[in-house]
Design an enzyme around this catalytic site. Structure first.
Site, PDB file in Angstrom:
ATOM      1  N   GLU A 171       0.829  -1.216   0.000  1.00 26.78           N
ATOM      2  CA  GLU A 171       0.000   0.000   0.000  1.00 26.78           C
ATOM      3  C   GLU A 171       0.862   1.263   0.000  1.00 26.78           C
ATOM      4  O   GLU A 171       0.790   2.097   0.913  1.00 26.78           O
ATOM      5  CB  GLU A 171      -0.950   0.004   1.204  1.00 26.78           C
ATOM      6  CG  GLU A 171      -1.909  -1.168   1.184  1.00 26.78           C
ATOM      7  CD  GLU A 171      -3.010  -1.124   2.246  1.00 26.78           C
ATOM      8  OE1 GLU A 171      -4.081  -1.682   2.013  1.00 26.78           O
ATOM      9  OE2 GLU A 171      -2.772  -0.527   3.316  1.00 26.78           O
ATOM     10  N   GLU A 363      -5.485  -8.194  -1.357  1.00 28.61           N
ATOM     11  CA  GLU A 363      -6.153  -8.087  -0.055  1.00 28.61           C
ATOM     12  C   GLU A 363      -7.612  -7.760  -0.289  1.00 28.61           C
ATOM     13  O   GLU A 363      -7.930  -6.850  -1.064  1.00 28.61           O
ATOM     14  CB  GLU A 363      -5.574  -6.945   0.798  1.00 28.61           C
ATOM     15  CG  GLU A 363      -4.238  -7.225   1.411  1.00 28.61           C
ATOM     16  CD  GLU A 363      -3.786  -6.127   2.365  1.00 28.61           C
ATOM     17  OE1 GLU A 363      -4.650  -5.512   3.029  1.00 28.61           O
ATOM     18  OE2 GLU A 363      -2.578  -5.896   2.445  1.00 28.61           O
TER      19      GLU A 363
HETATM   20  C1  BGP Z   1      -4.329  -3.049   4.931  1.00 25.62           C
HETATM   21  C2  BGP Z   1      -2.983  -3.586   5.319  1.00 25.62           C
HETATM   22  C3  BGP Z   1      -2.979  -4.880   6.049  1.00 25.62           C
HETATM   23  C4  BGP Z   1      -4.219  -5.206   6.812  1.00 25.62           C
HETATM   24  C5  BGP Z   1      -5.499  -4.709   6.216  1.00 25.62           C
HETATM   25  C6  BGP Z   1      -6.680  -4.746   7.128  1.00 25.62           C
HETATM   26  O1  BGP Z   1      -4.294  -1.666   5.048  1.00 25.62           O
HETATM   27  O2  BGP Z   1      -2.169  -3.761   4.193  1.00 25.62           O
HETATM   28  O3  BGP Z   1      -1.782  -5.004   6.721  1.00 25.62           O
HETATM   29  O4  BGP Z   1      -4.096  -5.204   8.138  1.00 25.62           O
HETATM   30  O5  BGP Z   1      -5.409  -3.433   5.687  1.00 25.62           O
HETATM   31  O6  BGP Z   1      -6.652  -3.667   7.998  1.00 25.62           O
HETATM   32  P1  BGP Z   1      -6.837  -3.813   9.558  1.00 25.62           P
HETATM   33  O7  BGP Z   1      -5.828  -4.800   9.989  1.00 25.62           O
HETATM   34  O8  BGP Z   1      -6.582  -2.468  10.079  1.00 25.62           O
HETATM   35  O9  BGP Z   1      -8.224  -4.276   9.743  1.00 25.62           O
END
Ligand code: BGP
Length: 470
Positions: A171, A363
């Protein structure tokens, strides 16, 4: 004929710092995550503290064999994980790598290949070595390019032949929003100017292009992708001012993909820099380096937002690191992230129209509170119909995009096994097909249990997506 292409890479994704634990074992140095017990919601600490869930994570470091076996049982073709930079170079600026750190990933990748699972590796996923943050101010400092180059040369030499798919920065656009977590920039966010942030972005973009160049030289079979936090933005109203607002807000994200795919800074960004008195310092070689463009574009997708030019309506809703104006037509998850399956079809089309490069969704998923119950045989499980519904809806939209002609390489759900949240540092925000018995108060056996979604995903993969339409 199947709606998903043959060889479609079905799988799941994690990041080292959110699952491995073993924060100080086998020579690992501290990463910025080791001092972030509250995620991005609260203060960091001087040193790692016991209340930091990431220090133990889900103990993947010691249990990866069991976990990879479970991924294989679901039929994964690909497993996305990251390398913890501070396992390889504990401080980040050493010459000699830490052999035990290198060995861990050798073993992990071997374990994946044992089951025919292809690793997809993020080189830097929110886990800059803490020392680089404290001594050099992270990516605000150009010296980071050299440290990163040394790191990537080391891991490419070591995992050549084992890892074909690489992502340079997780990201990458999030550094504008979370400079410490995303870019290891130690200066408090409030004290950073846009000049500082965009100069840091430039360093990362150069480093990313350099890594792509080196990967292609050292591993001709390798495919390198950029990774973008995608959050499609819709106008809150049909007012042309809202539409222009959307365009300008989207530009700030497309900028990252545009440089990675086209190898040059786009005109709209040069205009923004001019009008905001931002001067990006380019070294003479930078223009040439940036021309090393990526093989594919990957992104995370959880939600969409709206934008408006109306100052009275500038409400900021919850969201994945950046957020925006909430969409009145959509429902939200328990953490306030608005659910928009059609947004996935939309964003796939937008990226493909723009780049004509293969896309990879690396993701996507639903963070939710899960309740452990017993199945008919008395085994612990979770009845996570809500997660199945979320993923099923998104995958149907993905198939629509394929039907639209979009070239999609694969799909990895976020947190295929429960892990610690990046934004909130909680374990109760669960994404997995596999439940991990660990709670935010530190209790739990760390045992793994299959949720209902485990069997659902297994069938999706076995039928190459056909079961989604049953
Ligand atoms: C993205 C990241 C991840 C992950 C995901 C979910 O921003 O790349 O590392 O964690 O989001 O977010 P969260 O863990 O805050 O629910």
């Amino acid at each position: 004929m199947s709606r998903f292409p043959e060889g479609f890479l079905w799988g799941g994704a994690v990041a080292a710092n959110q699952c491995e634990g073993a924060y100080n074992e086998d020579g690992k140095g501290f990463s910025i995550q080791d001092v972030m017990p509250n995620g991005i919601r609260g203060p960091r600490t001087e040193m790692p503290t016991e209340d930091n869930m990431k220090l133990i994570g889900i103990d993947f470091y010691h249990r990866y064999k069991e976990d990879v076996r479970l991924f294989a049982e679901m039929g994964f073709k690909v497993f996305r994980t990251s390398i913890a930079w501070s396992r390889i170079f504990p401080h980040g600026d050493e010459q000699e790598p830490n052999e035990k750190g290198l060995q861990f990933y050798d073993d992990l990748f071997d374990e994946c290949h044992k089951y025919g699972i292809e690793p997809l590796v993020t080189i830097s996923h929110y886990e800059t070595p803490l020392y680089l943050a404290e001594k050099y101010n992270g990516w605000a400092n150009r010296k980071m390019i050299d440290f990163y180059e040394h790191y990537v040369r080391t891991i490419f030499a070591r995992y050549k032949g084992k890892v074909k798919y690489w992502l340079t920065f997780n990201e990458i656009n999030s550094v504008l929003h979370e400079p410490f977590m995303s870019g290891g920039i130690n200066t408090p966010k409030e004290e950073l100017s846009e000049q500082d942030l965009y100069q840091a972005v430039h360093h990362e973009l150069v480093a990313s292009a350099l890594a792509t160049k080196i990967a292609h030289e050292m591993m001709p079979e390798a495919k390198v992708g950029c990774m973008i936090l995608s959050m499609p933005t819709y106008p809150l109203s049909p007012d042309p001012d809202d539409v222009i607002e959307v365009m300008e807000s989207e530009h700030k994200n497309y900028f990252f993909g545009d440089v990675h795919v086209r190898g040059i800074y786009p005109g709209y960004m040069k205009r923004y820099f001019r009008e905001h008195d931002i001067q990006i310092h380019f070294e003479p070689e930078d223009e040439e380096i940036l021309k090393n463009t990526v093989d594919f574009v990957s992104f995370s997708y959880y939600m969409s937002v709206c934008a408006t030019a109306d100052p009275e309506k500038q409400i900021r809703g919850a969201g994945n690191l950046m957020g925006g104006v909430p969409n009145p037509t959509l429902k939200a998850s328990e953490w306030g992230w608005q659910i928009d399956a059609k947004g996935l079809r939309y964003v796939l089309n937008m990226f493909y129209d723009r780049y004509q490069k293969p896309l990879f969704i690396v993701e996507n998923g639903l963070g939710a509170v899960d309740v452990l119950v017993e199945d008919e045989q008395g085994n612990p499980t979770v009845e996570d119909g809500y997660r199945i519904e979320y993923l099923n809806d998104h995958l149907i939209q993905l198939s629509e995009a394929i039907e639209d002609g979009v070239e999609v390489m694969g799909y990895t759900t976020w947190g295929c096994i429960d892990l610690v949240s990046a934004s909130t540092a909680e374990l109760k925000k669960r994404y997995g097909f596999i439940y991990v018995d660990r709670n935010d108060d530190g209790t739990g056996t760390l045992e793994r249990y299959k949720k209902k979604s485990f069997y659902w995903y297994k069938k999706v993969i076995a039928t190459n997506g056909e079961s989604l339409f049953e």
